[in-house]
Design an enzyme around this catalytic site. Structure first.
Site: not given
Length: 627
Positions: A2, A50-52, A75-76, A99, A361
């Site tokens: 988000c 932003l839907s995850i 975030g996540e 979360d 990476g």
């Protein structure tokens, strides 16, 4: 994933909802799926989503059980299910599967120590209605951005990007000269500075608390290189592979389509190979290159994709990339001159048309010693032990005999640059090697007025601070810590966050898991870089996952052929931008220096590509945000 914004008015003045809405609308690209607001008199919080995860019920702001605390979150957190299970045992009840809700309950349980339990990337704000205080925090390495302005009257304004904060009428656009000076050295503005005097960055691994108009900040994490483990090479290879596999698997959790950036380098190749082993379907990979073969690694990306059975997609960046410059300037919001932002933006844009989440990476070089300057620093320490008269007679004078081209990089040119810096003290040497303009160059670059405005300000202090805090057993450890706490969050992570979120794409970085970073810090330096071979251990890991021709080759980096573009397709654009009357009279750079760089480069006399790019991005920022 988000974008978040907020206003806390000291003195209980009502929040202007229209201003809050404008701030939130400015970051629509970070969350096109949904928005949310919490307004309670003098407190205003808003977000774009932003839907995850938990697509149906994860709408923010989210509250705790008794609705006394409200959270905005960007975030996540990959271990949120374990956190929820533990909190459930402690009597907490949840109304979503997100979360986000786990974090606000974690704050209920542990207060500001909640951040120590989180594994992932985040920037969040929690308003405590009972205590009348705001708590904001940023993840350990700085994957997610968080800007704030603490006003003289005690008000606090915060948000994910500059566009949001600059919508607030109380925030001045007065330029910070020290930030501009640091920009000329690092190609970016290092935290906590920003290009605006009234805006600051919350540094990675920090939290901030606001109460009654006052703020306090606290660092809660930094890598510790002092706790070394005893481990053999084979065990180290296996454990590095295991911990990267776990980190990668965690980041494959998603309710939306997922893929990976594949550059063809060691780090992204390892991640794609591990994803392929953990996925039942071919991994979608996305690679970008240039028509100029000296700058393209697509050959190696194809080899990796074919080897692991991944779905391969590639894109070519054309010289008309200047078309995207206004977009980049708009989204970065302050001067930013890492030219690899161009291909990063394009690969993010193309990737978003296929998936919503992409692994990368990022972070491998800074934890496992991937830069040539690490080897150069070690070699310089040996070189400095040779008596001065011998260095001059046997090395420096003979090296000076060989001619070097002013238009083309060569090993002779690199060697001369090495000798010029090798005799310097460690901090000064490193500062020179990572700077576009070193101290001497900047003194001749600036106008007398700008030099006077800077006074005794020194951009090298951002490195000195971390060299002083280095607690490892070797010089390599100190170099890694400096890059982890400066170059990585100030340049690389800003680049990727802005490029991905500008395209509503979530980027995830397994190498930036703090467990990976802490494990790498615990390894003996000789394993990470042996006999001046960079990334020694990680190459051994990669060699068991992908073909050796990908692993054991010269590191290319993510270079962009701007020097050639400045003499071709971008020639007139550069001249019109940098040699205009307004540009020449900014009062920062001496006009004759600007003319020298542009004229000699475009006429093919000398190579000033990096200098011109740095000056160009500064001028475009002035045009968009200051003029």
């Amino acid at each position: 994933m988000c974008g978040i914004v907020g206003i806390i008015n000291n003195g209980e003045r009502a929040v202007d909802r229209a201003v809050l809405e404008r701030m939130n609308r400015a970051i629509l690209h970070r969350g096109p799926d949904d928005d949310g607001f919490y307004i309670n008199e003098y407190v205003g919080l808003a977000m774009r989503r932003l839907s995850i995860i938990d697509l149906a019920h994860g709408k923010q702001p989210i509250h705790n059980a008794d609705k006394t605390k409200w959270i905005l979150y960007n975030g996540e957190v990959y271990n949120y299910q374990e956190i929820r299970a533990d909190l459930d045992k402690r009597g907490h009840t949840f109304y979503t599967n997100s979360d986000t809700e786990a974090i606000v309950h974690l704050y209920d349980e542990y207060g500001e120590d909640c951040v120590k339990y989180l594994r992932g990337m985040f920037a969040f704000a929690i308003w405590d209605e009972t205590a009348k205080e705001l708590f904001i925090a940023r993840d350990r390495v700085g994957k997610k951005p968080l800007l704030y302005s603490h006003q003289t009257n005690g008000d606090l304004i915060f948000g994910s990007e500059f566009q949001a904060l600059l919508e607030h009428p109380d925030i001045s656009r007065e330029v910070d000269p020290q930030a501009i000076d640091a920009y000329f050295s690092y190609l970016c503005v290092p935290a906590p500075l920003t290009a605006y005097k009234q805006i600051r960055k919350l540094e990675p691994g920090h939290w901030l608390k606001w109460k009654n108009g006052a703020i306090e900040t606290h660092r809660y994490w930094q890598p510790d290189f002092s706790k070394k483990i005893k481990i053999g090479e084979e065990e180290a290879i296996e454990e590095t592979t295991r911990i990267l596999r776990e980190s990668t698997k965690l980041r494959m959790i998603s309710e939306v389509p997922l893929g990976a950036f594949l550059s063809g380098g060691v780090d992204s190749s390892i991640i794609v190979a591990l994803m392929a082993q953990e996925s039942s379907q071919p991994v979608k990979t996305f690679s970008i290159g240039f028509e100029e073969q000296d700058f393209s690694e697509l050959k190696y990306a194809r080899i990796v994709a074919n080897h692991v059975g991944a779905e391969y997609n590639e894109f070519i960046v054309q010289p008309n990339a200047l078309d995207v410059l206004p977009t980049l300037v708009e989204h970065y919001g302050e001067p930013y001159a890492d030219s690899s932002a161009i291909p990063t933006y394009y690969v993010a844009k193309e990737t978003r048309s296929h998936v919503t989440v992409a692994l990368n990476g990022d972070g491998g070089d800074e934890s496992f010693a991937g830069y040539e300057r690490y080897a150069a620093m070690g070699l310089a320490e040996i070189y400095r032990k040779i008596p001065g008269f011998l260095r001059k007679a046997l090395v420096e004078t003979p090296a000076g005999i060989f001619p070097t081209s002013e238009l083309k990089r060569s090993r002779v040119r690199d060697a001369k640059r090495f000798f010029a810096a090798a005799r310097l003290p460690r901090n000064e040497r490193y500062f020179r090697w990572v700077s576009t303009f070193d101290r001497e160059a900047k003194r001749g670059l600036y106008t007398d007025d700008f030099n006077a405005r800077l006074g005794t300000a020194d951009a090298g202090r951002f490195l000195d601070e971390w060299f002083a805090k280095a607690n490892g057993s070797s010089g390599l450890d100190a170099n890694l810590l400096v890059d982890q706490m400066t170059y990585l969050p100030n340049d690389l992570l800003v680049k990727v966050d802005i490029a991905t979120m500008a395209n509503s794409l979530e980027g995830r970085s397994p190498f930036l898991d703090h467990n990976v970073i802490e494990f790498a810090a615990s390894l003996p330096s000789s394993m990470k870089m042996g006999r001046f071979e960079t990334k020694s251990l990680l190459k051994k890991v990669a060699a068991r996952l992908v073909p050796k021709e990908v692993v054991y080759r010269k590191k290319m980096g993510f270079g962009v052929p701007v020097g050639k573009w400045f003499r071709g397709e971008m020639k007139e654009f550069v001249r019109e931008s940098l040699l205009s009357e307004k540009s020449l009279n900014r009062g920062i750079v001496q006009p004759e220096i600007l003319r020298k760089y542009v004229n000699e480069h475009t006429e093919g006399k000398r190579d000033y590509a990096f200098q011109i790019w740095t000056l160009l991005m500064l001028e475009l920022w002035f045009q968009r945000f200051i003029d």
